[in-house]
Design a protein around this motif. Structure first.
Motif: not given
Lengths: 340, 340
Positions: B190-198, B231-241
């Motif tokens: 189970v990967a954990f993918a996060a942005a902003q990191l607040d 963002s949606l775009a970043l989520g897409g990129q992260m998922f692809e990676q």
DNA sequence: CTGAAAGCGCTTACAG
DNA sequence: CTGAAAGCGCTTACAG
């Protein structure tokens, strides 16, 4: 050695403190700091130095009481849930904050009565300025605005009416342009699907209608109007109804991107090929529209630029400056992606 | 026949007008209208009648100047572009407006320095109360808050620290619950993918980590952290990676729904089967998550309830009432849909 | 170009 | 329970 400044109860330096420190009268400090009227440049710099040294900051309440005008700008928008208005707001604040104005946000929920009530409440605080969405205010609202004498700028629409200040673009033209694009792509039965039905949505409807009529393609069964709030879910439902009940429809122009996004999702679910069987277009270019499958064709609306320009126009009006162009049209951009 | 009321320059009736009309002193009017101290019930009703008749509304600036406290409540949030905070805000306003308080919104853009600067500006207006997001303020911010003596309520997190008032839920527990759900579904990597990191995102990370470690499944290559805005775009990129570089991953837990929505769209584009090949989970239950394909499993967070409760707690503190429970945990709800 | 006086409309102690 | 006095910190005319 400088005299220890007298301090008020709250510990903040007052105008009088600055005056004593600078060796002038309070009123001179007031004028020097506001840059109002002619004050001896030498005094100005002495006053500024003293203010700086004492960390003086004017008390907004005292200023508001004496001048009968606060440092607030009230901004009336229909909803915060529409990203459009969030962008607008951020731009407004970016201009107003550095100029020393606080933004008070009033959410009308697309209700003219609520707008009037909100305006009434805000007026009690003697705002220095007003930004309101659209031009379609209730009678009472217009009267309140006129009577208050508070400078106002309308946003999102344009108007040629004299005495009205506004920054926006032509909702009618934008919708007409999108409709023409669909016809140019060879679509013939272009449905128009709208929710909320606020004034700007109805202007878009009119733009679509005019192009369809001019092309001899207009037909009342192509109009799908739903007064409910706009949402992804509603867009999906509307799309399902349209393709279910009117199989001949070859394009759907949604009045807002959230509806169109919901339609695209529903199309995937229903296995309706977009744009092959039916083209889908939106309006506003909201977040995510470029991420859809296929990416959504839409109209990019300049809401940030509108917010900035409106704030700057208001700033000019609040300081009594003349506004060269009281009706600013910031245009729009057709964003053709793969859904049409 | 009643005497014509004296009116001030602005045309509004003053406290003195009401006092004359009611045949009492201004100070009695002030007390009667605010319900402060004991005033003869008969006088109270006489005063209220007079105020009503003259359409008297207190002047906020005069009140603020005399009492050294305005009728504003400042609300500091990280962003307006996150629907989470819009919901929070609307709930706050819904409680505060009827109580006579105006809400001033400050957007910090997830920046502690900007938060401090905003607080400093707002404090000049002597707000009656403060609502701030999270507990992770800068040193200077904490000092300003303490020195100002303005009642404050923190939102979105919980804290056991004495003297701190807060309404929220355990970000850690919510993330742990989602992770346990994924493991219960048989997922192992189970990967954990996060942005902003607040701070709240990092608490979710910690919750995920603890469950993974307890299960003996933790692995640093499963952590995908990106400080860019969500963002949606970043989520897409992260998922692809993630699916590209770590084909063994069988689930991705995104720290926010917008990322997860973007991932779902990317999955459709890349023809990665969700949930068959990889499960996708989000956080917050934002608009549209139920419309995705497949509908997104997520955590429903009670931001509206948090806003209301925080506003009510602040209202109590502003009127000096005791707050029985200074640390309110409003919980969360696991929303299992089809993406996991 | 600068200032002394008055006042904006409330509330805060202080008395009684 | 009620009030007379003072004051919150500015700005607005009015003079000079």
């Amino acid at each position: 050695m400088t005299t220890a400044p007298r301090r008020r109860a709250t510990g903040r330096a007052t105008l009088t403190d600055v005056a004593q420190a600078a060796g002038v009268s309070p009123i001179t400090v007031s004028r020097a700091l506001r840059g109002e009227r002619a004050v001896d440049p030498e005094l100005v710099s002495r006053v500024q130095a003293a203010a700086q040294r004492l960390g003086y900051v004017p008390d907004p309440a005292a200023r508001a009481l004496a001048s009968q005008r606060s440092s607030h700008v009230a901004v009336l928008i229909p909803a915060l849930s529409n990203a459009l208005f969030v962008d607008l707001l951020e731009a407004v604040q970016r201009e107003l904050r550095p100029a020393g104005y606080q933004t008070l946000i009033g959410v009308t929920h697309y209700d003219r009565q609520e707008e009037e009530q909100l305006l009434r409440e805000h007026l009690l605080h003697r705002p220095a300025g007003l930004i309101v969405t659209g031009l379609d205010q209730a009678e009472g609202t217009r009267a309140l605005m006129a009577r208050s004498g508070v400078p106002c700028v309308h946003v999102m629409e344009t108007s040629a009416e004299p005495g009205v200040f506004c920054v926006g673009f032509s909702q009618f033209d934008a919708a007409a342009a999108m409709t023409r694009h669909l016809l140019a792509r060879g679509r013939r039965r272009v449905a128009f699907a709208a929710a909320q039905l606020d004034p700007r949505t109805l202007q878009r409807l009119a733009g679509w209608r005019q192009v369809m009529q001019a092309a001899g393609l207009h037909d009342a069964t192509l109009e799908w109007l739903n007064p409910a709030p706009s949402s992804l879910a509603l867009g999906g439902q509307m799309f399902e109804q349209i393709v279910g009940q009117r199989p001949a429809v070859d394009a759907v122009f949604f009045c807002n991107d959230d509806l169109a996004q919901g339609a695209l999702l529903a199309a995937a679910r229903l296995k309706v090929a977009v744009p092959r069987r039916v083209a889908v277009a939106g309006f506003n270019d909201l977040t995510g529209s470029d991420q859809m499958l296929p990416p959504l064709t839409t109209v990019r609306t300049p809401r940030s630029a509108i917010g900035s320009a409106a704030a700057r126009m208001l700033l000019a009006r609040m300081r009594g400056a003349a506004v060269a162009q009281p009706n600013v049209d910031l245009g729009f951009e057709l964003l053709v992606r793969d859904s049409t």
